[in-house]
Design a protein around this motif. Structure first.
Motif, short mmCIF file in Angstrom:
data_model
loop_
_atom_site.label_atom_id
_atom_site.label_comp_id
_atom_site.label_asym_id
_atom_site.label_seq_id
_atom_site.Cartn_x
_atom_site.Cartn_y
_atom_site.Cartn_z
N ARG A 181 0.71 -1.13 0.16
CA ARG A 181 0.08 -0.27 -0.04
C ARG A 181 0.94 1.43 -0.07
O ARG A 181 0.11 2.42 0.18
N GLY A 182 2.66 1.58 -0.34
CA GLY A 182 3.33 2.42 -0.25
C GLY A 182 3.32 2.87 1.46
O GLY A 182 3.61 4.11 1.36
N LEU A 183 2.96 2.04 2.29
CA LEU A 183 3.21 2.90 3.99
C LEU A 183 3.71 2.46 4.45
O LEU A 183 4.74 3.44 5.76
N LEU A 184 4.91 1.43 3.88
CA LEU A 184 6.31 0.56 4.95
C LEU A 184 6.94 1.81 5.11
O LEU A 184 8.16 1.56 6.00
N ASP A 185 7.38 2.26 3.99
CA ASP A 185 8.52 3.74 4.21
C ASP A 185 8.08 5.05 5.21
O ASP A 185 9.41 5.27 5.42
N SER A 186 7.00 4.90 6.05
CA SER A 186 5.86 6.02 6.17
C SER A 186 6.09 5.75 7.73
O SER A 186 5.98 6.55 8.16
N THR A 187 6.35 3.70 8.15
CA THR A 187 5.69 3.32 9.10
C THR A 187 7.04 3.21 9.86
O THR A 187 7.46 1.53 8.61
N LEU A 188 6.91 2.72 10.47
CA LEU A 188 8.33 1.64 11.14
C LEU A 188 7.82 0.96 12.40
O LEU A 188 6.27 1.28 13.38
#
Length: 531
Positions: free
Chosen positions: A419-426
């Motif tokens: 979903r393209g959220l991993l880069d901004s979610t730790l």
């Protein structure tokens, strides 16, 4: 968290209207008094006006407010150098949870902390030791146990080799136990740290220590510090949410997500899997939305008068929490309804329809992050494998815990990534400490188990500015002590804040005459962990 309490019995709409009318009457009388007091008076200079104001203050009000002036301006300047400049998106004075700019460019915007409550057994999951298997059943060498304190081990303990098999996976050749088959699917997206160290070896103190930086109650939790530092992006949901599974609260209780001495608006909000997701949010029986809105408007006006009269900043929390609770009446049901999730998504996580579980909480964590919640913490109990019975041993209980969590943990990372959220979610995974390389054998138990171990334990991280596909740190041949790249709990806390764009030495709050911070006077950023 929310101060509304349901009325006793079945309160009618008429009764609710009477309460609203009484509040309105009080507001009208206070307004009339204010008008009388505001009649023109002889001119006074600023000094005399200020002197009269000081004389009107009680001693408690004076000491509560005396640190708010230059000290608060200095703190604000540290948190945000542009605080006194014109901003294109100014924060409302009455909204303490409004987004705030970080100290520097952040690599992560949000955190999902998968807290494996009870302490997973790293010798059986992610840090295999062939030497322990070689010495299995033999007395542990004195060089390890001399002078050591244990929670339950008595006498000279025996080395316990892992009964599970390990294989290497991914670009770093990370060793993973056959208990975690799904973790191997994302191994190149995670960073494994084998050398975590804590200062406490009993559950409640260790849980408090890793969450608040102190092994005693009273300090703000990590999620509270994060929302205090940078606020949250969704005004209709809490900025810090807690979800429980596996059998209730951690041993440290609600103090693990407490706001401590920070304003209570920053405290974690526990959402429940059954019944009302958040207690006391829904309207009492007999009170409709219009009546609730009138009541809240009256309470807001009264609270604003109280704030103006006393300067008590905690009133801001009261106002904002009443309003948030009102908005959550519509936002929370939509959040908790996962029926609109694609069937393949539910299957990927391992969610069973109508059943509360860790897997369901993982989906809710992703949904919260999608909607702008800043910090989500999942607690899953049951990892305390002492080996006193089949209910807590390594052969029955540990596989059950892995089965309940492994699939959902891997699915969460995969789902965030697609979903393209991993880069901004730790994403953070781990417990409060580790387990010993020795068998506990409490009271002569024949079940396999391990005691608490603070010197070296394993955690893993994904996304949010973390290096992918690495193994950091090395322990000795039994896995007892770290011998390379030790990471203390305070280092973990400093690094999480850094990835969110905050300097752990500058994120402070003055309390009882001292500037406190999450890492106390410790903590070093783990640069080897960051991309």
């Amino acid at each position: 968290m929310f101060v509304h309490k349901p009325p006793n019995g079945n309160r009618s709409a008429r009764g609710a209207g009477f309460a609203t009318g009484r509040a309105r009457g009080t507001l009208w009388r206070m307004s009339r008094k204010a008008q009388r007091n505001s009649q023109p008076s002889p001119p006074r200079d600023a000094a005399s006006t200020h002197a009269e104001w000081l004389l009107s203050q009680t001693r408690r009000q004076f000491f509560a407010n005396c640190g708010f002036g230059i000290g608060s301006m200095a703190l604000a300047g540290l948190l945000n150098p542009k605080i006194f400049a014109q901003d294109s998106r100014p924060a409302r004075a009455d909204d303490p949870m409004a987004p705030k700019p970080p100290h520097f460019n952040a690599k992560a915007k949000s955190v999902i902390y998968l807290f494996m409550n009870g302490a997973p057994s790293q010798p059986d999951l992610l840090d295999p030791k062939p030497k322990a298997s070689e010495l299995n059943g033999k007395p542990c060498p004195d060089e390890y146990t001399k002078g050591e304190r244990f929670a339950f081990i008595k006498g000279t303990p025996k080395v316990l080799g892992s009964p599970y098999k390990f294989k290497q996976y991914g670009q770093a050749g990370a060793y993973v136990s056959d208990l975690l088959p799904n973790l191997t699917k994302i191994i190149d997206d995670v960073a494994i740290v084998r050398t975590m160290k804590t200062d406490a070896f009993n559950h409640a103190p260790a849980e408090l220590f890793i969450n608040t930086g102190l092994a005693r109650i009273g300090r703000p939790s990590m999620g509270s510090w994060v929302t205090y530092g940078i606020g949250t992006e969704n005004a209709n949901l809490p900025g810090f949410v807690v979800l429980l599974s596996g059998g209730g609260q951690p041993s440290g209780g609600c103090s693990c997500w407490s706001a401590g001495f920070l304003p209570t608006v920053y405290q974690g909000v526990q959402m429940r899997s059954q019944g009302d997701p958040v207690l006391f949010v829904n309207n009492p029986e007999g009170l409709d939305d219009a009546g609730r809105r009138r009541t809240l408007d009256a309470l807001r006006d009264l609270n604003q008068m109280t704030r103006a009269a006393t300067g008590d900043t905690e009133v801001n929390t009261r106002i904002s929490q009443y309003e948030l609770a009102y908005r959550m009446q519509s936002s929370v049901p939509e959040l908790m309804d996962i029926s609109k999730e694609a069937p393949e998504t539910l299957k990927m996580y391992g969610v069973e329809e109508g059943k509360a579980s860790f897997a369901r909480n993982c989906i809710l964590a992703r949904r919260l992050i999608e909607r702008g919640t800043r910090f989500v913490q999942l607690y899953h109990r049951g990892w305390d494998n002492h080996g006193t019975s089949p209910g807590d041993d390594l052969m029955t209980a540990l596989p059950r815990q892995c089965k309940d969590t492994d699939q959902a943990c891997a699915a969460l990372v995969q789902d965030l990534k697609q979903r393209g959220l991993l880069d901004s979610t730790l994403v953070v995974w781990g417990g409060e400490f580790g387990r010993t390389p020795m068998n506990e054998e409490r009271n002569g138990s024949t079940f396999l188990g391990r005691d608490h171990h603070p010197h070296a334990f394993t955690m893993w991280f994904a996304g949010g500015g973390v290096k992918r596909g690495i193994v950091l740190g090395e322990t000795d041949e039994l896995g007892y002590f770290a011998i390379k790249d030790q990471v203390h709990v305070h280092d973990l806390q400093a690094t999480v804040l850094h990835l969110l764009g905050m300097d752990h030495k500058r994120l402070t709050y003055r309390f009882q005459g001292r500037d406190f911070r999450l890492t106390d006077v410790h903590g070093e950023i783990v640069t080897k962990l960051m991309a």
